[in-house]
Design a protein around this motif. Structure first.
Motif, short mmCIF file in Angstrom:
data_model
loop_
_atom_site.label_atom_id
_atom_site.label_comp_id
_atom_site.label_asym_id
_atom_site.label_seq_id
_atom_site.Cartn_x
_atom_site.Cartn_y
_atom_site.Cartn_z
N LEU A 216 0.81 -1.21 0.00
CA LEU A 216 0.00 0.00 0.00
C LEU A 216 0.85 1.27 0.00
N VAL A 217 2.07 1.18 0.53
CA VAL A 217 2.98 2.31 0.43
C VAL A 217 3.38 2.52 -1.02
N LYS A 218 3.66 1.42 -1.70
CA LYS A 218 4.08 1.51 -3.10
C LYS A 218 2.95 1.98 -4.02
N SER A 219 1.71 1.70 -3.63
CA SER A 219 0.57 2.08 -4.47
C SER A 219 -0.14 3.33 -3.95
N ALA A 220 0.46 4.00 -2.97
CA ALA A 220 -0.19 5.17 -2.37
C ALA A 220 -0.32 6.31 -3.36
N PRO A 221 -1.32 7.18 -3.17
CA PRO A 221 -1.45 8.37 -4.02
C PRO A 221 -0.17 9.20 -3.97
N ARG A 222 0.11 9.89 -5.06
CA ARG A 222 1.30 10.72 -5.14
C ARG A 222 0.93 12.16 -4.84
N ILE A 223 1.79 12.82 -4.07
CA ILE A 223 1.52 14.18 -3.63
C ILE A 223 1.33 15.13 -4.81
N TYR A 224 2.05 14.88 -5.91
CA TYR A 224 1.98 15.81 -7.03
C TYR A 224 0.57 15.95 -7.57
N ASP A 225 -0.21 14.85 -7.49
CA ASP A 225 -1.58 14.88 -8.00
C ASP A 225 -2.49 15.76 -7.14
N TYR A 226 -2.02 16.14 -5.97
CA TYR A 226 -2.86 16.93 -5.06
C TYR A 226 -2.32 18.36 -4.87
N LEU A 227 -1.28 18.70 -5.58
CA LEU A 227 -0.75 20.06 -5.49
C LEU A 227 -1.68 21.02 -6.23
N ASN A 228 -1.98 22.15 -5.60
CA ASN A 228 -2.75 23.16 -6.32
C ASN A 228 -1.83 23.89 -7.30
N ASP A 229 -2.40 24.77 -8.09
CA ASP A 229 -1.64 25.41 -9.17
C ASP A 229 -0.46 26.22 -8.63
N ASP A 230 -0.67 26.92 -7.51
CA ASP A 230 0.41 27.72 -6.94
C ASP A 230 1.58 26.84 -6.50
N SER A 231 1.25 25.70 -5.88
CA SER A 231 2.30 24.80 -5.41
C SER A 231 3.06 24.18 -6.57
N LYS A 232 2.34 23.80 -7.61
CA LYS A 232 3.00 23.23 -8.80
C LYS A 232 3.93 24.25 -9.44
N GLN A 233 3.44 25.49 -9.55
CA GLN A 233 4.26 26.53 -10.18
C GLN A 233 5.52 26.79 -9.36
N TYR A 234 5.38 26.80 -8.04
CA TYR A 234 6.53 27.03 -7.16
C TYR A 234 7.57 25.93 -7.36
N PHE A 235 7.13 24.69 -7.39
CA PHE A 235 8.05 23.56 -7.53
C PHE A 235 8.72 23.57 -8.89
#
Length: 422
Positions: A216-235
């Motif tokens: 379940l750790v290996k199949s866990a959701p990825r944080i990137y899919d939950y980043l809002n637009d501001d967070s994605k742009q910052y990264f």
């Protein structure tokens, strides 16, 4: 016989010169980036760490050295450096300083009650950097660049930099909800720590040493899919700066770091050198938006990292890198009788005040034994003092590297040595 406490170490003279070299180099690099040293107490009020580090962390739950002092106050030996630096920043109102952001570095002992492992101690020395007062992807990249600069300056090559974004507080909140939904139905399959983390900080499950291979750790959701637009742009901006600096990295979506205060950029540096050990982490850090407010400070943000000097030295050993520094003696004075010994004491005092690293015999050894000591001290030069040398005010200065001898006046010994040493 009283032995050393478990999880601590004596640093003997044969290794402290290595430590001094490393510590001086770390300070030099930090100062090149315009970071200035801060020194905080070795112990703080326990509340600083329970609030600042996070009640769900292993540090707070299992590893802190906490005691009650004579005033019935709960005191903790500092387990990490960021919370004390932030406390000092708030208490001393550094947010009001003209020059911003505040760029600080620290170095000193930390204390954690953890299982003894190679390169890990219960008292260990940490070097860390904090930049407080600017939320800018460029300073995130600067911090990461400094980390890589440090390790590469020592000649380390088998390094891997991993980065990730945990997003802002809103993104992190949405991601935590997704992790709870993912892990909750099967949480009984996980260790007792993770079963507690599901309700306090589910992101820590991804960082668990016991369950890291769980399906379940290996199949866990990825944080990137939950980043809002501001967070994605910052990264994306952080990555762009790293690309421009030519710094190689790998995005690790499971990288969440162990402390509760991280947001946005998180990073770790690993060593993949053979023989380094099972735990390959050299250094970790990240951005902490909200930590200052959590500690009753202003609405400011910061980013930093911390590295263990013990693990840095271990990495150098694993890659076969020897620290080269000159701790040899400049001059050894051998004496032939009591009168020359008395003269030597005065002469040594003058030489040392002039910046010459000098010594003599204090065990009444024969001349042969004194010269052996000079060899052990790796003395660059030697002189022999006896009745004739003192009477004539002349000595033979012997170069211990090539064996050459030069007759010089005792009055000019200091100047002659300093010229030759330079």
């Amino acid at each position: 016989m009283i032995n050393i406490a478990k999880g601590t170490q004596d640093l003997l003279p044969e290794v402290t010169s290595d430590w001094q070299y490393v510590e001086n180099k770390l300070r030099e690099i930090a100062q090149n980036y315009n970071y200035k040293e801060i020194r905080t107490p070795i112990f703080e009020h326990t509340e600083l760490f329970t609030r600042g580090v996070g009640g769900s962390t292993d540090i707070v739950q299992k590893e802190m050295y906490t005691f009650t002092d004579k005033g019935d106050r709960s005191i903790t030996l500092r387990p990490e450096g960021t919370a004390p630096v932030v406390r000092s920043y708030i208490e001393n109102k550094m947010h009001g300083y003209a020059n911003q952001p505040i760029k600080l570095f620290y170095e000193g002992p930390m204390f954690r009650y953890e299982r003894k492992q190679k390169g890990r101690y219960r008292q260990f020395v940490q070097f860390g950097v904090e930049a407080i007062g600017a939320e800018d992807p460029a300073i995130d990249a600067e911090i990461i660049a400094m980390v890589m600069d440090i390790y590469q300056s020592f000649g380390l090559k088998k390094l891997k930099l991993y980065i990730n974004s945990i997003g802002d507080i809103d993104s992190r909140s949405e991601y935590n909800k997704a992790l709870v939904e993912h892990f909750k139905p099967s949480i009984e399959e996980f260790c007792s720590d993770c079963q507690q983390r599901i309700d306090t900080n589910p992101m820590r499950i991804l960082d668990c040493k016991k369950d890291r291979e769980h399906r379940l750790v290996k199949s866990a959701p990825r944080i990137y899919d939950y980043l809002n637009d501001d967070s994605k742009q910052y990264f994306e901006q952080v990555k762009l700066y790293l690309d421009q600096l030519g710094i190689d990295y790998e995005v690790d979506t499971n990288l969440v770091r162990g402390l509760d205060y991280y947001t946005h950029t998180a990073f770790e540096v690993m060593s993949d050198a053979e023989g380094f050990g099972a735990i390959t982490t050299l250094c970790g850090g990240g951005r902490y938006n909200g930590l200052l407010e959590m500690l009753d400070g202003p609405n400011e943000t910061g980013i930093g990292f911390a590295l263990s000097i013990e693990r840095l030295l271990l990495a150098l050993e694993a890659e076969g890198i020897e620290i080269e520094h000159d701790d040899a003696l400049d001059l050894f004075i051998a004496t032939l009788d009591e009168d020359s010994k008395q003269y030597a004491v005065q002469l040594l005092h003058r030489l040392r005040k002039a910046g010459v690293k000098a010594d003599t015999d204090y065990k009444s050894r024969k001349l042969k034994g004194q010269m052996k000591q000079a060899d052990r001290e790796r003395a660059k030069y030697t002189i022999v003092l006896g009745e004739n040398e003192i009477k004539n005010q002349q000595v033979k200065l012997k170069d211990m590297n090539d064996g050459g001898e030069h007759v010089i006046e005792l009055s000019s010994l200091t100047d002659e040595l300093k010229e030759r040493l330079s």
